[in-house]
Enzyme design. Structure first.
Site, PDB file in Angstrom:
ATOM      1  N   GLU A  80      -2.402   8.684   8.251  1.00  0.00           N
ATOM      2  CA  GLU A  80      -0.961   8.380   8.242  1.00  0.00           C
ATOM      3  C   GLU A  80      -0.276   8.931   9.495  1.00  0.00           C
ATOM      4  O   GLU A  80       0.718   8.394   9.948  1.00  0.00           O
ATOM      5  CB  GLU A  80      -0.287   8.980   6.995  1.00  0.00           C
ATOM      6  N   TYR A 138      -1.153   8.179  -2.536  1.00  0.00           N
ATOM      7  CA  TYR A 138      -1.264   7.713  -3.915  1.00  0.00           C
ATOM      8  C   TYR A 138      -2.503   8.301  -4.600  1.00  0.00           C
ATOM      9  O   TYR A 138      -2.581   8.337  -5.823  1.00  0.00           O
ATOM     10  CB  TYR A 138      -1.399   6.185  -3.941  1.00  0.00           C
ATOM     11  N   CYS A 177     -10.950   2.754   0.405  1.00  0.00           N
ATOM     12  CA  CYS A 177      -9.530   3.068   0.565  1.00  0.00           C
ATOM     13  C   CYS A 177      -9.120   2.285   1.796  1.00  0.00           C
ATOM     14  O   CYS A 177      -9.807   2.343   2.831  1.00  0.00           O
ATOM     15  CB  CYS A 177      -9.323   4.565   0.771  1.00  0.00           C
ATOM     16  N   ASP A 214       0.874  -1.182   0.000  1.00  0.00           N
ATOM     17  CA  ASP A 214       0.000   0.000   0.000  1.00  0.00           C
ATOM     18  C   ASP A 214       0.913   1.234   0.000  1.00  0.00           C
ATOM     19  O   ASP A 214       2.124   1.115   0.131  1.00  0.00           O
ATOM     20  CB  ASP A 214      -0.901  -0.002   1.252  1.00  0.00           C
ATOM     21  N   SER A 215       0.293   2.405  -0.089  1.00  0.00           N
ATOM     22  CA  SER A 215       1.071   3.639  -0.032  1.00  0.00           C
ATOM     23  C   SER A 215       1.609   3.895   1.375  1.00  0.00           C
ATOM     24  O   SER A 215       2.547   4.662   1.540  1.00  0.00           O
ATOM     25  CB  SER A 215       0.188   4.819  -0.433  1.00  0.00           C
TER      26      SER A 215
END
Ligand code: DGL
Length: 262
Positions: free
Chosen positions: A150, A40, A182, A8-9
């Site tokens: 994040e 992303y 997501c 994943d990002s």
């Protein structure tokens, strides 16, 4: 043993890892979080295909025998490319989310929250139309979510205000099912549920993705146990480990190494 490569990002793919921990606790996982290049969701298709490709190649070089593209944005645009190029199974997260949502909906009104790249790809809508032409889909991109998640900011005013803004139109449209399109979003499921209320079913595509992954795994009675987890990130390894352990409360994320794949 069939080592599972997951990417994943950033921390989003950990919602898939969480399901692997639950359902396949004896399997080896090799994880790549592209935290130096997150998010992303605003990147063009060509770049997403390139990134998904070099990361898949890296995971295979580390011994992965099955790949989970645990990012909707890359699953939307790069999955077919990966499946054609590599001769090992590559699973995405979009079809599992669609399948679960179609099973859950009663009124035929499904909401989708996702990144801009995923919404623009139209992949969920296409798959839903193929399977159930009468079902309506209401899509909303949510660019403010990933940077906050994040940083581990899954509660508090900032994310709540953003969530209310994104969900209000979907609530007004009368959806009874919401695809968390997501892989970062299941970490804020309690907040989304609080805003939408009990009448809306939240679909975490990671659940069905890992159900499908189980089909590629050997029977537990005959397999050797190797619950070894290797985590690689392109950004700050310590920061990733800290946030990952907060988000995956109850599980431990260790062995995080910084390694930039180019
Ligand atoms: N978690 C990813 C997804 O499912 C990527 C989000 C992002 O980096 O914007 O789309």
């Amino acid at each position: 043993m069939i080592p599972i490569g997951v990417f994943d990002s950033g921390v989003g793919g950990l919602t898939v890892v969480r399901q692997v921990f639950k359902k396949l606790p004896d399997q080896k996982i090799i994880y790549y979080g592209d935290t130096a290049r997150v998010p992303y969701g605003g990147k063009p298709k060509e770049e997403l295909i390139y990134l998904a490709d070099i990361i898949t190649n890296f995971l295979i070089s580390k011994g992965a025998k099955v790949i989970v593209d645990a990012c909707n944005s890359t699953s939307a645009v790069a999955l077919e490319h990966l499946q054609n190029k590599y001769n090992i199974p590559v699973l995405g997260v979009i079809e599992p989310g669609v399948t679960s949502a179609l099973e859950a909906t009663k009124n035929g009104k499904i909401g989708l929250i996702a990144t801009k790249a995923t919404v623009q790809s139209g992949m969920h809508s296409r798959k839903i139309k193929e399977l159930s032409p009468n079902v309506k889909i209401y899509a909303q991109s949510c660019p403010e979510f990933v940077p906050l998640i994040e940083e581990g900011k899954i509660t508090g005013a900032e994310i709540k205000i953003a969530a209310q803004k994104y969900l209000l139109p979907l609530k007004k449209a009368g959806i009874d099912t919401l695809i968390l399109g997501c892989t970062h979003y299941p970490f804020i499921a309690p907040l989304l549920a609080e805003i939408l209320g009990d009448d809306v079913t939240l679909v975490d595509p990671a659940v069905e993705t890992v159900n499908q992954l189980c089909a590629y795994m050997p029977q537990r009675s005959t397999q050797e146990v190797n619950n070894q987890y290797d985590f690689y990130v392109s950004g700050d390894a310590e920061q990733f480990g800290k946030i990952a352990n907060e988000l995956l409360a109850g599980y431990s994320v260790q062995n995080v190494e910084k390694l930039v794949v180019v």
